[in-house]
Design a protein around this motif. Structure first.
Motif, short mmCIF file in Angstrom:
data_model
loop_
_atom_site.label_atom_id
_atom_site.label_comp_id
_atom_site.label_asym_id
_atom_site.label_seq_id
_atom_site.Cartn_x
_atom_site.Cartn_y
_atom_site.Cartn_z
N GLU B 94 8.68 -5.34 3.28
CA GLU B 94 8.51 -4.09 2.52
C GLU B 94 8.12 -2.94 3.44
O GLU B 94 8.60 -1.83 3.29
CB GLU B 94 7.43 -4.27 1.44
CG GLU B 94 7.93 -4.98 0.20
CD GLU B 94 6.82 -5.23 -0.83
OE1 GLU B 94 7.08 -5.94 -1.80
OE2 GLU B 94 5.67 -4.71 -0.64
N ALA B 98 9.88 0.60 4.21
CA ALA B 98 9.20 1.87 3.91
C ALA B 98 8.95 2.74 5.14
O ALA B 98 8.83 3.95 5.04
CB ALA B 98 7.87 1.57 3.21
N ASP B 240 0.20 2.61 0.18
CA ASP B 240 0.99 1.39 -0.08
C ASP B 240 0.58 0.26 0.87
O ASP B 240 1.32 -0.70 1.07
CB ASP B 240 2.49 1.68 0.05
CG ASP B 240 2.86 2.20 1.45
OD1 ASP B 240 1.93 2.56 2.22
OD2 ASP B 240 4.06 2.25 1.76
N THR B 242 -1.97 -2.88 2.40
CA THR B 242 -2.42 -4.13 1.79
C THR B 242 -3.67 -4.66 2.48
O THR B 242 -3.78 -4.62 3.71
CB THR B 242 -1.31 -5.20 1.93
OG1 THR B 242 -0.10 -4.68 1.39
CG2 THR B 242 -1.68 -6.47 1.20
N ARG B 270 -4.31 -3.93 -3.29
CA ARG B 270 -3.75 -2.61 -2.98
C ARG B 270 -4.74 -1.55 -3.45
O ARG B 270 -5.39 -1.74 -4.51
CB ARG B 270 -2.44 -2.41 -3.76
CG ARG B 270 -1.32 -3.35 -3.30
CD ARG B 270 -0.36 -2.63 -2.40
NE ARG B 270 0.37 -3.50 -1.49
CZ ARG B 270 1.51 -4.12 -1.78
NH1 ARG B 270 2.04 -3.99 -2.98
NH2 ARG B 270 2.12 -4.86 -0.88
N ARG B 277 -2.80 2.74 -11.55
CA ARG B 277 -1.49 2.36 -11.02
C ARG B 277 -0.48 2.27 -12.13
O ARG B 277 0.65 2.70 -12.01
CB ARG B 277 -1.58 1.00 -10.34
CG ARG B 277 -2.36 1.08 -9.09
CD ARG B 277 -2.13 -0.18 -8.29
NE ARG B 277 -2.08 0.22 -6.90
CZ ARG B 277 -1.02 0.09 -6.13
NH1 ARG B 277 0.06 -0.45 -6.58
NH2 ARG B 277 -1.05 0.49 -4.89
#
Ligand SMILES: C[S@@+](CC[C@H](N)C(=O)[O-])C[C@H]1O[C@@H](n2cnc3c(N)ncnc32)[C@H](O)[C@@H]1O
Lengths: 123, 280
Positions: B94, B98, B240, B242, B270, B277
């Motif tokens: 991911e 991104a 974004d 983690t 997150r 969210r």
């Protein structure tokens, strides 16, 4: 899940089999490579074999080579458990089809973590 | 000879002040087992004499040794496996999608102990993501303990340590054997920046981060310290980004400004409260 422990030392067989049973395996044992091959032939197949290198009658490396000739054993994971700590030995075992390599001395955590890496872990 | 209440209190206050590690009543045995050997090595007859000596004339070097001796450095390669699987299968792919524009990726192992965690991450990136070769990858490892910082820099591990959790093919590929020990190769050591850092004090020079591994260290702290640290992680983690905590740790009932995300058999967090969210 089934495991087969192959080691010529009775003490070592008991230690490893004991650890495997603690983790939740059904653990069987054999004293050398030949006996281990016989065990595989007789079935049922174990998910994983923990294999010593130096043994009388048939050593672990020969067992490894023989077992890897048989496609029907392809899913059986083979873990060398040995005092041989040289890179050359490790490379040789992995190239011959061993899936993992544990150097003695080890602990229960070592065995559990290696089996987890291989994806063989009773729930 | 057992630890007096006054000495236990002295040690516990000192350790709390320097590391935020909480030593509750009942942990006297731990103080004894960790500090009696240290006292002997430092030339004192025992713990009592060392405490008396420190009270009379505290030496910064000895204080540091006492605090270091009270840290628990237990760790292993690919510890708990599942967070690393989540990195491999989901988080890193991911991020690659991104961050294609900037081609920058930054990962922090806070409380890195002897370095197994950050080097596991380095190997994971090398093994699975050749596309990252021309990215700017920043891998940061920090720990309170100077000894652990030095060990991480050196990247030298015993036979037992490399047995633990490290797949044999990776051992062969990324380590060289140095006598009875194994050293992680220079090319991986060069990827990692190692610094001494106390999580409980103010954080200097922290970059913006994509992934934070903050595992098996919050357990030693009070709820207030945990909350403060989690808050600071939120400030430096990208929106974004983690966070991974240890298997026995959670943000729940400590800092509600996180959303728990389940990936296979593990969870990560997150930044941002769950309701916010959903609304966004
Ligand atoms: C159990 S190890 C965790 C290692 C690794 N993160 C893992 O999960 O395997 C805990 C580490 O936290 C470090 N530590 C304790 N208090 C700290 C503090 N206040 N700031 C930074 N590191 C700390 C200790 O030195 C120790 O190396």
């Amino acid at each position: 899940m089934r495991a087969l422990v192959v080691d010529d030392s009775r003490a070592m067989r008991n230690i490893i089999a004991g650890i495997l049973r603690d983790i939740g395996f059904e653990a069987d044992t054999a004293c050398d490579g030949q006996e281990a091959l016989n065990r595989l032939a007789a079935g049922p197949l174990p998910e994983v074999v923990l294999l010593d290198w130096n043994m009388p009658v048939m050593d672990g490396f020969t067992f490894l080579v023989e077992a890897r000739k048989k496609p029907e054993y392809a899913d059986v994971r083979i873990v060398m458990v040995t005092t041989e700590g040289e890179i050359a030995h490790m490379v040789k075992a992995l190239e011959a089809g061993a899936n993992e390599y544990i150097m003695k001395p080890f602990t229960k955590d070592v065995i559990a973590e290696k089996l987890m890496i291989l994806g063989v872990m009773p729930e | 000879m057992s630890l007096s209440a006054t000495d236990f209190d002295y040690i516990r206050t000192l350790v709390m002040k320097r590391s935020a590690i909480v030593l509750e009543a009942g942990k006297e045995y731990l103080v004894e087992s960790r500090l009696i050997p240290l006292a002997k090595r430092e030339g004192f007859s025992g713990l009592e004499e060392m405490c008396a000596g420190m009270r009379a004339k505290p030496s910064p070097a000895l204080v540091e040794k006492v605090v270091e001796a009270m840290t628990t450095n237990e760790t292993s390669f690919f510890r708990d496996l599942m967070p690393f699987e989540a990195m491999k299968k989901q988080i890193v792919p991911e991020l690659i999608a991104a961050r294609g524009g900037s081609k920058c990726l930054s990962i922090w192992s806070a409380a890195s102990s002897s370095g197994q965690e950050i080097y596991s991450l380095a190997m994971l990136l090398r093994e699975n993501f050749p596309a990252l070769r021309d990215w700017r990858i920043s891998l940061l490892a920090t720990d309170l303990s100077q000894e652990m910082v030095a060990r991480t820099k050196q990247g030298l591990f015993s036979q037992l340590e490399v047995n633990r959790g490290l797949p044999a093919p990776l051992l062969i590929k990324y380590f060289t054997k140095e006598g009875t020990h194994w050293q992680i190769k220079q090319e991986l050591r060069d990827l990692v920046e190692v610094r001494q850092m106390n999580l409980a004090e103010s954080w200097k020079l922290m970059p913006q981060l994509d992934v934070v591994f903050l595992r098996n260290v919050l357990i030693y702290f009070s709820v207030e310290t945990k909350r403060e640290i989690l808050g600071r992680v939120r400030e430096i983690l990208r929106p974004d980004g983690t966070l991974f905590l240890g298997a026995a740790e959670t943000t729940l009932n400590i800092d509600e400004n996180w959303t728990r995300v389940q990936i296979d058999k593990t969870s990560c967090y997150r930044p941002g409260a769950a309701e916010l969210r959903k609304a966004a």
